[in-house]
Write a protein that holds these residues in place. Sequence first.
Motif, PDB file in Angstrom:
ATOM      1  N   GLY A  41      47.843  54.222  48.461  1.00 28.51           N
ATOM      2  CA  GLY A  41      48.412  55.560  48.300  1.00 28.51           C
ATOM      3  C   GLY A  41      47.466  56.657  48.737  1.00 28.51           C
ATOM      4  O   GLY A  41      47.890  57.670  49.307  1.00 28.51           O
ATOM      5  N   ARG A  91      47.905  50.057  44.573  1.00 32.37           N
ATOM      6  CA  ARG A  91      48.695  51.293  44.752  1.00 32.37           C
ATOM      7  C   ARG A  91      47.786  52.494  44.984  1.00 32.37           C
ATOM      8  O   ARG A  91      48.081  53.368  45.802  1.00 32.37           O
ATOM      9  CB  ARG A  91      49.593  51.523  43.533  1.00 32.37           C
ATOM     10  CG  ARG A  91      50.787  50.584  43.449  1.00 32.37           C
ATOM     11  CD  ARG A  91      51.754  50.999  42.356  1.00 32.37           C
ATOM     12  NE  ARG A  91      51.150  50.910  41.030  1.00 32.37           N
ATOM     13  CZ  ARG A  91      51.126  49.801  40.291  1.00 32.37           C
ATOM     14  NH1 ARG A  91      51.650  48.674  40.758  1.00 32.37           N
ATOM     15  NH2 ARG A  91      50.563  49.799  39.092  1.00 32.37           N
ATOM     16  N   PRO A 150      45.023  46.826  51.228  1.00 39.68           N
ATOM     17  CA  PRO A 150      46.117  47.797  51.136  1.00 39.68           C
ATOM     18  C   PRO A 150      45.874  49.060  51.968  1.00 39.68           C
ATOM     19  O   PRO A 150      46.824  49.668  52.468  1.00 39.68           O
ATOM     20  CB  PRO A 150      46.203  48.121  49.641  1.00 39.68           C
ATOM     21  CG  PRO A 150      45.009  47.537  48.999  1.00 39.68           C
ATOM     22  CD  PRO A 150      44.506  46.450  49.895  1.00 39.68           C
TER      23      PRO A 150
END
Length: 208
Positions: free
Chosen positions: A118, A114, A81
Motif C-alpha cells: 500500500g 498490505r 508485495p
Amino acid sequence: MQDEYRTVARAGTHETEINRSRFLCALAPAATEREAQDFVAAVREEHADATHNCWAYVVGADASVQRASDDGEPGGTAGLPMLQMLLRREMRYVVAVVTRYYGGVKLGAGGLIRAYGGAVGEALDAVGTRTRRRFRLATVTVDHQRAGRLQNDLRATGREVRDVRYAEAVTIEIALPDADVPAFRAWLADATAGTAGFETGGEAYGDA
C-alpha cells in the motif's frame, strides 16, 4: 522492444502511518540496475536509524530485471508485495524503498504485506507517473534555404526534433511512431518539393 511503458514522473517521497509505525516510500526513476542500487544505498544511509529499509525495483521496458528485499522483515512480507505493486501498476525503470520506523505495534504478516504494498501504491499516486512510447529515429537532410521553415513545420505538427546539425546541408534528427513513417515520407516530399532526404534508423523511447 515494448511499444510503451510507464515510469515515475520524478523522484519523490510519500509518508503514511499504520498502527504507530511510520512508512516512508521513496520512489525514483532508474535507467539501470546500478542506478537503482545506488538509490537504495542513498536511502539506507539517510535512514540508517530506521527499523527497516525494504526495497524493490524493476528495470527494462519488458521488466527483465526484478529485485526485492525484505531487509529483516518476515520473508515475503515487504519486498515482494512492493515489487508486485510496481508490476501491477505496469511500472518500469523504477526503484522503491519503503523505510519503516517501528511504532511498537506488531502488524502480523498480512498487515505487513498490505502496509508495504500500500505504501508503494500511495506513493505512485502522490508522485505521479508518465508513459514512455517507442519511436523510430530518422534523419531528414535538407538545404539551408528550407531548413528553418521545415523545423517550424515539424514542431507545429507535433514532431519531436531531437537534434539539428549544420554542414553543407542541414540534418534534422526526429522521432516518430513506426506507423507514421509512410505518411511522414509523403508529407516531407510535399513540404520540400521532393528535395529532402529521409533515412530511418534505430529505436528509442520518448514521452508519449
